[in-house]
Write a protein that holds these residues in place. Structure first.
Motif, PDB file in Angstrom:
ATOM      1  N   ALA A 171     -20.502   4.450   8.066  1.00 39.89           N
ATOM      2  CA  ALA A 171     -19.899   5.313   9.087  1.00 39.89           C
ATOM      3  C   ALA A 171     -18.660   6.010   8.554  1.00 39.89           C
ATOM      4  CB  ALA A 171     -19.551   4.476  10.321  1.00 39.89           C
ATOM      5  N   ASP A 228     -18.468   9.963   8.258  1.00 43.69           N
ATOM      6  CA  ASP A 228     -17.400  10.663   8.969  1.00 43.69           C
ATOM      7  C   ASP A 228     -16.625  11.577   8.021  1.00 43.69           C
ATOM      8  OD1 ASP A 228     -15.659  10.970  11.411  1.00 43.69           O
ATOM      9  OD2 ASP A 228     -14.168  10.170  10.026  1.00 43.69           O
ATOM     10  N   ARG A 249     -19.943  -0.189   8.786  1.00 40.12           N
ATOM     11  CA  ARG A 249     -18.591   0.395   8.790  1.00 40.12           C
ATOM     12  C   ARG A 249     -18.397   1.292   7.565  1.00 40.12           C
ATOM     13  NH1 ARG A 249     -17.108   1.339  13.177  1.00 40.12           N
ATOM     14  NH2 ARG A 249     -19.339   1.086  13.513  1.00 40.12           N
ATOM     15  N   ASP A 288     -20.197   4.904  20.534  1.00 44.55           N
ATOM     16  CA  ASP A 288     -20.485   4.035  19.396  1.00 44.55           C
ATOM     17  C   ASP A 288     -20.898   2.667  19.926  1.00 44.55           C
ATOM     18  OD1 ASP A 288     -20.705   2.840  16.944  1.00 44.55           O
ATOM     19  OD2 ASP A 288     -18.553   2.524  16.688  1.00 44.55           O
ATOM     20  N   ARG A 309     -27.464   4.607   8.819  1.00 49.22           N
ATOM     21  CA  ARG A 309     -26.652   4.188   9.969  1.00 49.22           C
ATOM     22  C   ARG A 309     -27.541   3.804  11.141  1.00 49.22           C
ATOM     23  NH1 ARG A 309     -23.970   8.914  13.102  1.00 49.22           N
ATOM     24  NH2 ARG A 309     -26.213   9.080  13.584  1.00 49.22           N
ATOM     25  N   THR A 357     -27.143   9.115   7.609  1.00 47.66           N
ATOM     26  CA  THR A 357     -27.494   9.084   9.031  1.00 47.66           C
ATOM     27  C   THR A 357     -28.682   8.160   9.268  1.00 47.66           C
ATOM     28  OG1 THR A 357     -26.661  11.341   9.325  1.00 47.66           O
ATOM     29  CG2 THR A 357     -28.175  10.496  11.005  1.00 47.66           C
TER      30      THR A 357
END
Length: 575
Positions: free
Chosen positions: A169, A173, A166, A410, A353, A350
Motif C-alpha cells: 500500500a 500510494d 502495508r 480501507d 493488494r 493493485t
C-alpha cells in the motif's frame, strides 16, 4: 535467593517453599525488593539507584530447580551453563555506576539470556498487569495468550500478510500520488538522453580533441621549431658552409676509431659516440617527417572547436567529463525504464493488494472463530474462579466485535461485511462483568467496585497461570482492595494453585498469608545510622505474632492472636 546491598536490604536469604510462599512485612520494610530481586534474575532493567547507599554494587543470586531436558535447560546448556544437581545457579550484579553483569551456571552470560530463560521458568503477575488488563488492546492480547496455538498460528500468518500489505500500500500510494512528479522526472531524463544520443560522444573524445586543438592552434610555431632543430642536427641545404651537429659527431667518431685499438677505454667512448650519431640521425629524420606532416588547416581547427563546444554543452549539464556524461546516460536509461514501467507496476501492486486483502479477510475470520471459541472457555474459567473468590453470582463474558466501515474505505471483508482491521486482526475484545443476577454486563473497568475488580483481575491471573507452562508464579499484591471473607477465598484459591506449581505471593492480607506453606517476614531495624532488612522464615509463635500484627497492628493483642490462630486452623483444615 540471596540478596545483598539492594535497596533497604543489606544481606538476606530468601528461602521459598516449593508450594505456597507468602512474603509479608510492614510498609517500607523491603517486600518490593524481593520482587525486584527476582526481576533482576529474570533479566529486568538494572537501575543503579537500587544499589544500597554506601555499597559499590548490589548482588542477587538464585538457585532455580530445573529439569534436565526442559527448554530452559537446553537453552542454558547451549550458552555454556552447567546444572548443579538439577538446579541452575543464576547471579546478577549491578554496580553503583550502572554497569550490570550476569552469570548463568557458572559462566558469564549476556543479560538477554536471563530474559529468555525467564519465559520458561517464572510468570510474574502484579498490579501493573491488572491495570494494563483494563485496556481492550491488552484484553485481546490476554485472550490470544490464553488461546495458545489455535490463535497464535493463524495470527502469525495474518501478521506477515498484514506487514506485506502495508508495504504494498505504501509503494502503491507513492506511485499514484507522485505520478505527476515522476512524469516530469521521466521527461527530463528523456530530454537529456536524446541530447546525448544526438551528440554521440565517444569515450575519451574530449581529451583527444583538446590535444588536437592545442596542436592546430600553434601549428606555425611548431613547424618553425621542428625545422630549426632539424637544421641544427642535419644541416641546412641552403647553407652548404654551415656546420651541423651530425657532421661534428661523425668527425669525432672517425678520430677515435683511428686509435681505438690501442686503448680499451677509448674504444668504449668511440662506441658511445657512434650511438649518439645514430640517435641524432633518427631524431633528425623524425623532425623532418613531423614538419612535413603538420596540418595547419584552419578549417580543421574550426571543426575541432565546434565539436568541443558540443561536448562542453553536455559536460556542463550531465558530468564533469565525457566519461561522467556516459555514466549519467547509463544510469538515467535504467531509471527511465523504471519510471516508464510505473503503469505496469501499479497494475501488479493493485492486484497484489486486492489478493492480500482477500487473504487477510479469510485469516481474520479464522482468528475471530478461534477467539470466539477460546473466549467462551476463558469466560467460563474466570467465572468459576470468581465463584471460588466469594463472588458466586458474578458472571464474566468476553465480547468480540468488529467495526464496520464504508465499502470504499480501507477495510477487509469478514463475514460478508467490510470492517476495520489492524496488525492483530479485525477483532475488538473486551471483558464484561455482571456482578450479580439481573445486572447488565459492563466493561470490567466500569462494572466492578475496587474489591470486585481486584478479585476479577486475580481470577484472570489465576486462569492465565493455569495456561502458562511455567513452574513458578509470582503474585505481587494482586489482592489489593480485597478483605474479609473474600480475602480468605483468595488465600484458599492460591493454596490450591500451589498444589500444582510453586506460588510466591507478596501480600498485606493475613487471610492470604495464613494459607501459605511458608511465610517469610521482611523486617527492618534501625541502629541509628544504617537501616538493615532481613528476611526470616516464620514458624510457630513468630508466625502467630506476625499474623496478629497484620490483623490488628498489634502483635500482643489477645483478640488478634485468637483470630490469627483461627485463620491458621482454617487454612490447615480447609484445603
Amino acid at each position: 535467593m540471596r540478596i545483598r546491598s539492594l535497596g533497604v536490604i543489606d544481606d538476606a536469604v530468601v528461602e521459598l517453599s516449593p508450594g505456597f510462599t507468602a512474603v509479608t512485612g510492614e510498609t517500607g520494610a523491603g517486600k518490593t525488593m524481593v520482587v525486584t530481586s527476582l526481576g533482576l534474575l529474570l533479566g529486568g532493567r538494572a537501575d543503579p539507584a537500587l544499589v544500597r547507599i554506601g555499597a559499590k554494587s548490589a548482588v542477587v543470586e538464585g538457585r532455580i530447580g530445573i529439569g534436565p531436558r526442559t527448554p530452559a535447560a537446553v537453552r542454558a546448556e547451549e550458552a555454556g551453563a552447567e546444572l548443579d544437581d538439577g538446579a541452575l545457579l543464576i547471579s546478577r550484579t549491578v554496580s553503583a555506576e550502572g554497569r550490570s553483569r550476569a552469570h548463568v551456571g557458572g559462566r558469564s552470560a549476556p543479560v538477554g539470556l536471563l530474559a529468555e530463560l525467564a519465559d520458561d521458568l517464572v510468570a510474574v503477575h502484579g498490579q501493573t498487569d491488572q491495570q494494563g488488563l483494563l485496556r481492550p488492546a491488552r484484553q485481546r492480547q490476554a485472550l490470544d495468550r490464553y488461546a495458545g496455538d489455535t490463535v497464535a498460528v493463524p495470527l502469525a500468518k495474518y501478521t506477515a500478510a498484514h506487514r506485506r500489505l502495508r508495504a504494498v500500500a505504501t509503494e502503491l500510494d507513492e506511485l499514484t500520488t507522485r505520478a505527476r512528479e515522476r512524469s516530469q522526472e521521466a521527461d527530463l531524463l528523456r530530454f537529456g538522453l536524446d541530447e546525448i544520443a544526438a551528440a554521440e560522444p565517444q569515450p575519451g573524445e574530449d581529451t583527444e580533441l583538446a590535444a588536437e586543438a592545442e596542436r592546430l592552434g600553434h601549428a606555425e610555431a611548431l613547424a618553425s621549431a621542428a625545422t630549426l632543430a632539424h637544421a641544427a642536427l642535419a644541416g641546412n641545404p641552403e647553407d652548404p658552409e654551415g656546420v651541423d651537429a651530425t657532421t661534428l659527431v661523425a668527425g669525432a667518431h672517425r678520430a677515435l676509431e683511428a686509435v681505438r685499438s690501442h686503448d680499451r677505454e677509448l674504444a668504449g667512448l668511440a662506441e658511445r659516440i657512434g650511438e649518439i650519431g645514430i640517435l641524432m640521425a633518427d631524431v633528425a629524420g623524425e623532425l623532418a617527417g613531423y614538419a612535413d606532416g603538420l596540418d595547419a588547416d584552419p578549417l580543421r581547427l574550426a571543426a575541432v572547436e565546434e565539436r568541443r563546444a558540443a561536448l562542453n554543452h553536455l559536460t556542463r549539464k550531465y558530468g564533469q567529463d565525457i566519461a561522467a556524461v556516459l555514466a549519467w546516460a547509463e544510469e538515467s536509461a535504467a531509471r527511465l525504464a523504471e519510471l516508464d514501467g510505473d503503469d505496469d507496476r501499479i497494475g501488479e501492486l493493485t492486484a497484489e493488494r486486492d489478493a492480500l486483502r482477500a487473504e487477510l479477510g479469510e485469516l481474520a475470520q479464522t482468528l475471530t472463530d478461534a477467539r470466539t471459541a477460546s473466549a467462551k472457555r476463558f469466560a467460563e474459567a474466570v467465572t468459576a474462579e470468581l465463584a471460588e473468590l466469594a463472588m458466586p453470582h458474578a458472571r464474566v463474558t468476553v465480547e468480540i466485535r468488529q467495526t464496520e466501515v464504508a465499502e470504499d474505505a480501507d477495510g477487509i471483508e469478514v463475514g460478508g461485511r467490510t470492517v476495520a482491521y489492524g496488525p492483530a486482526g479485525a477483532d475488538e475484545v473486551e471483558l464484561l462483568l455482571a456482578p450479580h443476577p439481573g445486572a447488565p454486563p459492563r466493561p470490567i473497568a466500569k462494572g466492578a467496585s475496587g474489591g470486585e475488580l481486584s478479585r476479577v483481575m486475580l481470577a484472570v491471573e489465576v486462569v492465565f497461570a493455569g495456561s502458562d507452562p511455567v513452574p513458578t508464579y509470582l503474585f505481587d499484591e494482586v489482592d489489593a482492595g480485597v478483605g474479609g471473607k473474600a480475602a480468605v477465598e483468595v488465600g484458599r484459591r492460591l493454596a490450591r494453585l500451589a498444589k500444582s506449581a510453586q506460588v510466591v505471593v507478596v501480600t498485606h492480607l493475613p487471610q492470604v498469608a495464613a494459607f501459605a506453606d511458608r511465610q517469610l517476614l521482611v523486617a527492618k531495624t534501625n541502629d541509628g545510622s544504617v537501616t538493615r532488612s532481613g528476611v526470616k522464615v516464620l514458624e510457630g509463635e513468630e508466625r502467630i505474632r506476625e499474623l496478629s500484627r497484620m490483623l490488628a497492628g498489634q502483635e500482643d493483642s489477645e483478640t488478634a492472636r485468637a483470630h490469627a490462630e483461627e485463620l491458621l486452623e482454617t487454612a490447615r483444615t480447609g484445603n
